[in-house]
Scaffold this motif. Sequence first.
Motif, mmCIF file in Angstrom:
data_model
loop_
_atom_site.group_PDB
_atom_site.id
_atom_site.type_symbol
_atom_site.label_atom_id
_atom_site.label_comp_id
_atom_site.label_asym_id
_atom_site.label_seq_id
_atom_site.Cartn_x
_atom_site.Cartn_y
_atom_site.Cartn_z
ATOM 1 N N GLU A 141 0.803 -1.214 0.000
ATOM 2 C CA GLU A 141 0.000 0.000 0.000
ATOM 3 C C GLU A 141 0.839 1.269 0.000
ATOM 4 O OE1 GLU A 141 -0.273 -2.422 2.223
ATOM 5 O OE2 GLU A 141 -2.106 -3.447 1.570
ATOM 6 N N THR A 142 2.134 1.147 0.273
ATOM 7 C CA THR A 142 3.011 2.313 0.304
ATOM 8 C C THR A 142 4.138 2.147 -0.704
ATOM 9 O OG1 THR A 142 4.393 1.361 2.054
ATOM 10 C CG2 THR A 142 2.539 2.727 2.748
ATOM 11 N N TYR A 143 4.757 3.257 -1.046
ATOM 12 C CA TYR A 143 5.911 3.241 -1.936
ATOM 13 C C TYR A 143 6.790 4.435 -1.601
ATOM 14 C CZ TYR A 143 3.064 6.550 -4.716
ATOM 15 O OH TYR A 143 2.290 7.610 -5.128
ATOM 16 N N PHE A 144 8.001 4.471 -2.165
ATOM 17 C CA PHE A 144 8.969 5.495 -1.826
ATOM 18 C C PHE A 144 9.214 6.437 -3.003
ATOM 19 C CE2 PHE A 144 10.691 1.704 0.601
ATOM 20 C CZ PHE A 144 10.087 2.058 1.791
ATOM 21 N N ARG A 145 9.475 7.660 -2.662
ATOM 22 C CA ARG A 145 9.936 8.634 -3.647
ATOM 23 C C ARG A 145 11.221 9.252 -3.116
ATOM 24 N NH1 ARG A 145 7.016 14.320 -5.546
ATOM 25 N NH2 ARG A 145 8.506 14.825 -7.205
ATOM 26 N N CYS A 146 12.268 9.195 -3.906
ATOM 27 C CA CYS A 146 13.545 9.791 -3.547
ATOM 28 C C CYS A 146 13.843 10.919 -4.523
ATOM 29 C CB CYS A 146 14.663 8.751 -3.599
ATOM 30 S SG CYS A 146 14.558 7.483 -2.323
ATOM 31 N N GLN A 147 14.033 12.113 -3.999
ATOM 32 C CA GLN A 147 14.322 13.249 -4.863
ATOM 33 C C GLN A 147 15.442 14.091 -4.262
ATOM 34 O OE1 GLN A 147 10.732 15.529 -5.258
ATOM 35 N NE2 GLN A 147 10.548 15.959 -3.084
ATOM 36 N N GLU A 148 16.202 14.721 -5.160
ATOM 37 C CA GLU A 148 17.324 15.536 -4.728
ATOM 38 C C GLU A 148 16.828 16.850 -4.141
ATOM 39 O OE1 GLU A 148 20.200 16.029 -7.782
ATOM 40 O OE2 GLU A 148 20.484 13.886 -8.115
ATOM 41 N N GLU A 149 17.408 17.209 -3.009
ATOM 42 C CA GLU A 149 17.039 18.448 -2.337
ATOM 43 C C GLU A 149 18.260 18.974 -1.598
ATOM 44 O OE1 GLU A 149 14.109 19.463 1.299
ATOM 45 O OE2 GLU A 149 13.091 18.651 -0.476
ATOM 46 N N ASP A 150 18.732 20.131 -2.036
ATOM 47 C CA ASP A 150 19.920 20.753 -1.440
ATOM 48 C C ASP A 150 21.120 19.824 -1.469
ATOM 49 O OD1 ASP A 150 18.437 23.062 -0.825
ATOM 50 O OD2 ASP A 150 17.771 22.203 1.087
ATOM 51 N N GLY A 151 21.270 19.117 -2.585
ATOM 52 C CA GLY A 151 22.424 18.248 -2.756
ATOM 53 C C GLY A 151 22.298 16.883 -2.117
ATOM 54 N N VAL A 157 7.700 8.764 2.032
ATOM 55 C CA VAL A 157 6.838 7.586 1.999
ATOM 56 C C VAL A 157 5.460 8.019 1.524
ATOM 57 C CG1 VAL A 157 5.876 5.669 3.314
ATOM 58 C CG2 VAL A 157 8.121 6.582 3.917
ATOM 59 N N LEU A 158 4.963 7.404 0.462
ATOM 60 C CA LEU A 158 3.674 7.758 -0.120
ATOM 61 C C LEU A 158 2.689 6.615 0.093
ATOM 62 C CD1 LEU A 158 5.016 9.297 -3.457
ATOM 63 C CD2 LEU A 158 4.330 10.516 -1.386
ATOM 64 N N LEU A 159 1.440 6.970 0.303
ATOM 65 C CA LEU A 159 0.387 6.003 0.611
ATOM 66 C C LEU A 159 -0.631 5.953 -0.521
ATOM 67 C CD1 LEU A 159 -0.976 4.144 2.774
ATOM 68 C CD2 LEU A 159 -2.140 6.198 3.614
ATOM 69 N N CYS A 160 -0.896 4.757 -1.048
ATOM 70 C CA CYS A 160 -1.892 4.610 -2.103
ATOM 71 C C CYS A 160 -3.293 4.844 -1.535
ATOM 72 C CB CYS A 160 -1.822 3.203 -2.709
ATOM 73 S SG CYS A 160 -0.423 2.931 -3.811
ATOM 74 N N PRO A 161 -4.229 5.292 -2.384
ATOM 75 C CA PRO A 161 -5.618 5.433 -1.929
ATOM 76 C C PRO A 161 -6.184 4.100 -1.445
ATOM 77 C CG PRO A 161 -5.288 6.557 -4.021
ATOM 78 C CD PRO A 161 -4.037 5.758 -3.763
ATOM 79 N N HIS A 162 -7.250 4.182 -0.672
ATOM 80 C CA HIS A 162 -7.880 2.994 -0.100
ATOM 81 C C HIS A 162 -8.243 1.993 -1.196
ATOM 82 C CE1 HIS A 162 -10.222 0.546 2.611
ATOM 83 N NE2 HIS A 162 -11.269 0.645 1.816
ATOM 84 N N GLY A 163 -7.889 0.720 -0.994
ATOM 85 C CA GLY A 163 -8.223 -0.331 -1.945
ATOM 86 C C GLY A 163 -7.255 -0.453 -3.107
ATOM 87 N N GLN A 164 -6.167 0.316 -3.070
ATOM 88 C CA GLN A 164 -5.193 0.265 -4.154
ATOM 89 C C GLN A 164 -3.825 -0.154 -3.624
ATOM 90 O OE1 GLN A 164 -5.037 3.698 -6.723
ATOM 91 N NE2 GLN A 164 -7.258 3.968 -6.729
ATOM 92 N N VAL A 165 -2.997 -0.685 -4.529
ATOM 93 C CA VAL A 165 -1.631 -1.082 -4.192
ATOM 94 C C VAL A 165 -0.686 -0.482 -5.224
ATOM 95 C CG1 VAL A 165 -2.293 -3.241 -3.065
ATOM 96 C CG2 VAL A 165 -1.858 -3.230 -5.528
ATOM 97 N N TYR A 166 0.570 -0.356 -4.834
ATOM 98 C CA TYR A 166 1.556 0.208 -5.762
ATOM 99 C C TYR A 166 2.140 -0.892 -6.643
ATOM 100 C CZ TYR A 166 5.597 2.671 -7.600
ATOM 101 O OH TYR A 166 6.523 3.240 -8.461
#
Length: 236
Positions: A141-151, A157-166
């Motif tokens: 139900e969760t997944y990760f987002r990694c993004q560059e910020e200040d080097g 951690v992102l959460l899928c809507p109810h009843g959905q999976v990543y």
Amino acid sequence: MFWRCAAIISLLALWGAIGLESSYNGADPRKYGSLDIRIDNLGANTPLNWATAGVQCGTGDNKVNMTTKDCKGGPKACFNCTSLLICQNVAGTYHPLFCSTCSTTFCDPTVSRCVDKAPLQCRPHQECTSPGFFPNPLECETYFRCQEEDGDLKLQVLLCPHGQVYKSKANNDTGGCVKRTAPTDCCRTPCNVGDNKFLPFGCDHRFYLYCSGDKATPFIFRCPQGNFNETTLDCN
């Protein structure tokens, strides 16, 4: 002057009807700076004007339009780990009213409120290994987002809507949340305590894991190109 006073009285009456109440597990809200908003049936026949104008949750380019389905049949629902959707009951159907940010706290989907301690769905299980989106090898139900910020690389951690999976192969292999229709839609690849090895992520071998000793939570990587080969321990 009369119309100005009338407008103020109307706003106060609406505030009271909505029933905004500051609380935090019964503690002093001034201590935690958190707002637990309680909204139920307002007794109206149609949603309030700002609810029909298009409620969005999220930040920046990640804002999403909310629908009655996102209310999950109640007055409050977590959109993700930091956003709480407030809904209004109209003739038995909850409609999006507005979206609130949990500030420095977390939105716990099991109780639909902002809490101080991160719920399981919102706890980082790894460190960022490269920019991009990654499946969570322990939860669907969760997944990760990694993004560059200040080097540096910042993990979200992102959460899928109810009843959905990543699913990392959704949307032409760019990844996304999809409706869960069968048990096989959920793919997990946990580590065994004591393992010290690399292994491919079960549903998409473009990703691979490293199990580190006594840590049951793996680190996840993505091949620059190709798939991970468990025999040669490289991407080809």
